[in-house]
Design an enzyme around this catalytic site. Structure first.
Site, mmCIF file in Angstrom:
data_model
loop_
_atom_site.group_PDB
_atom_site.id
_atom_site.type_symbol
_atom_site.label_atom_id
_atom_site.label_comp_id
_atom_site.label_asym_id
_atom_site.label_seq_id
_atom_site.Cartn_x
_atom_site.Cartn_y
_atom_site.Cartn_z
ATOM 1 N N HIS A 125 71.021 86.990 40.442
ATOM 2 C CA HIS A 125 69.556 87.174 40.352
ATOM 3 C C HIS A 125 69.114 88.591 40.704
ATOM 4 C CE1 HIS A 125 68.987 82.983 39.577
ATOM 5 N NE2 HIS A 125 69.442 82.603 40.759
ATOM 6 N N ASP A 162 76.445 79.025 36.327
ATOM 7 C CA ASP A 162 75.544 78.615 37.412
ATOM 8 C C ASP A 162 74.347 77.886 36.792
ATOM 9 O OD1 ASP A 162 74.920 79.591 40.512
ATOM 10 O OD2 ASP A 162 73.096 79.246 39.334
ATOM 11 N N HIS A 164 71.325 78.136 37.504
ATOM 12 C CA HIS A 164 70.168 79.031 37.364
ATOM 13 C C HIS A 164 70.499 80.162 36.393
ATOM 14 C CE1 HIS A 164 69.858 77.197 41.419
ATOM 15 N NE2 HIS A 164 68.584 77.068 41.074
ATOM 16 N N ASP A 245 76.290 74.773 41.084
ATOM 17 C CA ASP A 245 75.064 74.024 41.366
ATOM 18 C C ASP A 245 74.568 73.210 40.167
ATOM 19 O OD1 ASP A 245 74.539 76.467 40.172
ATOM 20 O OD2 ASP A 245 73.126 77.146 41.719
HETATM 21 ZN ZN LIG Z 1 72.355 78.853 41.118
#
Ligand SMILES: [Zn+2]
Length: 310
Positions: A125, A162, A164, A245
């Site tokens: 991120h 991931d 996200h 995740d």
């Molecule tokens: Zn994540």
């Protein structure tokens, strides 16, 4: 296969505060799982610190200095609502990025076939000039630039499973057709980017998943969109943002992957690496917040990298 496992005790000293999902217990859970006899053949090394010059290929010097200046002498400081630093965070961040850089060096030198970096804070991120989503430095993006600058790689791919979207890696690669970023991720979900129509200069391949999607949907996204793009790109180095995740037990998202799905994608990425990069692949830990699911999923990922999966 020789698989290199990199970590460093300093990564445990990045303290995000009570109740934060991105805790040192995540690494302890992975370490416990990788202490099993199945993992004896791993080549284990401590991660060196990243050189600031390597980090500054991606992150402007002013940003790096801002992060260092934000590290508190005690307690915590907030870079955003979720991204918290403590006195140990600077050293942890240098070791986390340093692990990924060193893994690239070792795999490029032929001292290992592939590598997994069990490190924190995560990185995908972090944008060039912005810390967010628990991330300070974008280790895989820094490593991609390092593979080009130091090892003569022409085309480097980052595949991110991931749950996200790796907005930071996408932002870093956005205008560079020799860097490919491909991601499966839940939408809608933090950070909000990652739509199909975000394509950069034809080098960004997003495959969003809907809440409730399972391993079948995940595999279809890879087989229908990402793996063909990766094959056409023909990278000469492959980096993996390995977040766990998207597991069904994870508290931060609603995708329903199981351990065999992580083994499957690891095998597929190894096949792509075998075809294009001589097998060279470096994987780095991103998210994964249910400790048991994280440990078992990371273990299956590493076991597959070792060529030892059943
Ligand atoms: Zn994540």
């Amino acid at each position: 296969m020789t698989t290199l496992l990199l970590t460093h005790p300093a990564c445990l000293n990045h303290d995000t505060g009570y109740g934060h999902p991105e805790s040192a217990n995540r690494l302890r859970a992975i370490e416990d799982a990788l202490a099993a006899p199945d993992f004896k053949r791993l080549k284990r090394e401590e991660a060196p610190r990243a050189d600031l010059a390597a980090i500054e290929r991606l992150h402007p010097k002013a940003y790096v200095e801002m992060v260092q200046a934000a590290i508190p002498a005690r307690d915590h400081n907030w870079l955003d609502a979720d991204t918290i630093v403590s006195p140990g965070s600077w050293e942890a961040a240098l070791r986390a990025t340093g692990a990924t850089l060193y893994a690239v060096d070792q795999v490029m030198a032929g001292n290992a076939d592939n590598a997994f970096c069990a490190v924190r804070p995560p990185g995908h991120h972090a944008e060039p000039s912005r810390a967010m989503g628990f991330c300070l430095f974008n280790s895989v993006a820094v490593a991609a630039l390092h593979a080009r600058a130091k090892h003569g790689a022409k085309r480097v791919a980052v595949v991110d499973f991931d749950v996200h979207h790796g907005n930071g890696t996408q932002a870093a690669f956005w205008t560079d057709q020799d860097l490919l970023y491909a991601s499966t991720h839940q939408m809608p979900l933090f950070p909000g980017t990652g739509a199909l129509n975000e394509t950069g200069v034809g080098n960004i391949w997003n495959a969003p998943l809907a809440p409730g999607d399972d391993g079948e949907d995940f595999r279809a996204a890879f087989e229908g969109r990402i793996l063909p793009a990766l094959d056409a790109f023909a990278p000469d180095f492959l980096l993996v943002s390995a977040g766990f995740d998207a597991h069904i037990r994870d508290p931060l998202a609603q995708i329903r992957l199981l351990e065999p799905d992580f083994a499957w994608i690891t095998e597929k990425l190894m096949e792509a690496a075998a075809k294009h990069t001589g097998g060279k692949l470096v994987s780095t830990l991103e998210g994964g917040y249910d400790l048991d699911a994280l440990a078992s999923s990371a273990a299956v990922h590493v076991k597959t990298l070792m060529g030892a999966a059943t």
